[in-house]
Design an enzyme around this catalytic site. Structure first.
Site, PDB file in Angstrom:
ATOM      1  CG  HIS A   1      41.400  25.285  43.070  1.00 24.97           C
ATOM      2  ND1 HIS A   1      40.261  25.786  43.538  1.00 24.97           N
ATOM      3  CD2 HIS A   1      42.370  25.761  43.620  1.00 24.97           C
ATOM      4  CE1 HIS A   1      40.550  26.893  44.438  1.00 24.97           C
ATOM      5  NE2 HIS A   1      42.095  26.667  44.477  1.00 24.97           N
TER       6      HIS A   1
ATOM      7  CG  HIS B   1      44.762  25.320  47.909  1.00 27.09           C
ATOM      8  ND1 HIS B   1      44.008  25.954  48.652  1.00 27.09           N
ATOM      9  CD2 HIS B   1      44.896  26.193  46.602  1.00 27.09           C
ATOM     10  CE1 HIS B   1      43.494  27.097  48.017  1.00 27.09           C
ATOM     11  NE2 HIS B   1      43.864  27.244  46.729  1.00 27.09           N
ATOM     12  CD  GLU B   2      46.763  25.332  43.407  1.00 28.07           C
ATOM     13  OE1 GLU B   2      45.815  25.392  42.639  1.00 28.07           O
ATOM     14  OE2 GLU B   2      47.134  26.341  43.885  1.00 28.07           O
TER      15      GLU B   2
END
Length: 450
Positions: free
Chosen positions: A26, A22-23
């Site tokens: 980003h 997920h990170e």
């Protein structure tokens, strides 16, 4: 390894992997858009390990593995020198910032596709969704569901019982569902419509199929003892391996489930059980122990497990595909999970699904441990499900989540100016309160199930 430690280790591995994915979504898109990433952290709290790359990003593994974050240079909170102004997040266009925010959930969905693709490349053992029987006076019985294979649910093709279950879960709160039945997947099908207006489904006490009265073709428990737990009421009564259970309290036993029902309804009561041992009848007195359920009720417990009759090989199939078809199957299954997840959020809001069914970190840890026990295929399936849920939850329009940030950016795109800091601060407080409340309910639900 003790169950607690195994569940904890599986949980840390699963959540750590999914948070990293997920990170990294980003992080990767921020870098592509020329934004300086100051810190990439997996976990919160005290730093356990850290290092820096050539671009100055600090990578951190922290002590509390319940999330993570990417800290970008932002002129709204950081002093930014003029020569570095174009490296700040807030200096980028609204579409660029939206891309950075959306990249986290998108990464989770892409990971789910990858995990499911691997599953289908390896091969997924499954059962054809053939109805073995229909419970009397049930929703399925009133719809005259035949003992055939379910080949579609509301027109959407299915290949196994998991596919049927996912599509049926979407129907919670609706008035009806249409099943297409056939002798096999290549035969012409006939539709039957189930009236769901009186459907009551409680996942803690029944399966989707059981609540509808559908009995799948599956491995069948026999009325024959396969395991007696040490120091259990069954052991105290003298039950032994290979004993055949014939009569309980004067009533002939026809299946294992009917025996279990009597036992559960008789905590602390001495019952007469007629068995067959080595061809000879033997009468035993059994006294089920009392155990408390998650709802606070007491039910009987004997401590005996049955032998199981395997499924006929004609109902077993291995879903295995080549690379391109495996990718397509992964895309389809991920879309189905995304759709179901958003559907369940809506049902939760409108009361079709109770908040008592929310699960928190304890349930996730138990699921991680159980799926890891079952092997790679089950663990990949679990990772795909949790990854989709993580992506969907982050897209909810709560200001503390990615979805809330996207909501603010959409407003900025429409108005031509950012949402005021006061409005954003109020939104963050409301979002934090709602999120903490939901997490608290989920954690209490977890504790009540222990």
């Amino acid at each position: 390894m003790p169950d607690f430690l195994w569940n904890l280790l599986s949980f840390v591995v699963a959540l750590g992997l999914l948070v990293t994915v997920h990170e990294f979504g980003h992080f990767g898109v921020a870098r592509k858009n020329g934004i300086l990433v100051k810190r990439f952290s997996i976990g919160f709290g005290k730093t356990l390990f850290s290092w820096r790359d050539r671009q100055g990003t600090e990578f951190v593994i922290a002590a509390i593995p319940l999330g993570g974050y990417v800290r970008m240079l932002d002129g709204r909170v950081d002093p930014v020198l003029p020569q570095f102004a174009d490296l700040a997040f807030d200096s980028k266009t609204v579409p660029q910032r939206m891309a950075v925010i959306a990249a986290g959930p998108v990464a989770n969905f892409l990971f789910a596709i990858f995990a499911l693709m691997l599953m289908y490349l390896i091969g997924v053992p499954s059962l054809r969704p053939v109805v073995a029987e229909v419970a009397p006076d049930s929703i399925a019985a009133r719809a005259y569901v035949p003992n055939q294979q379910i080949i579609a649910v509301n027109g959407e093709a299915v290949q196994d019982w998991q596919g049927v279950q996912l599509l049926l879960l979407e129907q919670i709160g609706r008035d009806s569902v249409t099943l297409t039945m056939a002798d096999d997947i290549d035969s012409p099908g006939a539709e039957v419509q189930l009236d769901l207006t009186g459907w009551k489904f409680d996942p803690e006490h029944d399966s989707v199929f059981g609540s509808l009265g559908i009995v799948p073709v599956q491995a069948r428990p026999l009325l024959e003892v396969g395991l007696v737990q040490p120091n259990s009421p069954a052991a105290a009564a003298g039950l032994q391996l290979d004993d055949k259970l014939r009569v309980l309290e004067g009533v002939a036993l026809t299946d294992w489930a009917s025996m279990v029902k009597v036992i559960q309804n008789s905590p602390g009561k001495t019952l007469t059980l007629l068995i067959e041992r080595a061809g000879q009848p033997v009468t035993l007195s059994v006294t089920p122990a009392s155990q408390q359920t998650a709802d606070g009720f007491h039910q009987g417990f004997l401590g005996v497990s049955p032998k199981v009759q395997p499924v006929d090989p004609q109902y077993i199939r291995n879903l295995q595909y080549g690379p391109l078809e495996a990718v397509w199957q992964g895309v389809q299954k991920t879309w189905q999970l995304v759709r179901l997840s958003f559907s369940m959020v809506g049902k939760l809001i409108f009361g079709d699904v109770s908040v008592k069914h929310l699960s928190g970190p304890i349930s996730i840890a138990q699921g991680a441990g159980s799926s890891a026990d079952l092997g790679l295929i089950a663990f990949l399936s679990f990772l795909a499900l949790i990854s989709v849920n993580l992506g969907v939850v982050n897209l909810l329009p709560l200001p503390i989540l990615d979805g809330g940030h996207l909501m603010y950016l959409v407003v900025e795109l429409i108005r031509g100016r950012p949402v005021s800091e006061k409005a954003q601060e109020t939104g963050f407080k409301i979002g934090a309160f709602v999120l903490l409340m939901l997490m608290g309910i989920a954690l209490l639900n977890d504790i009540s199930r222990l």
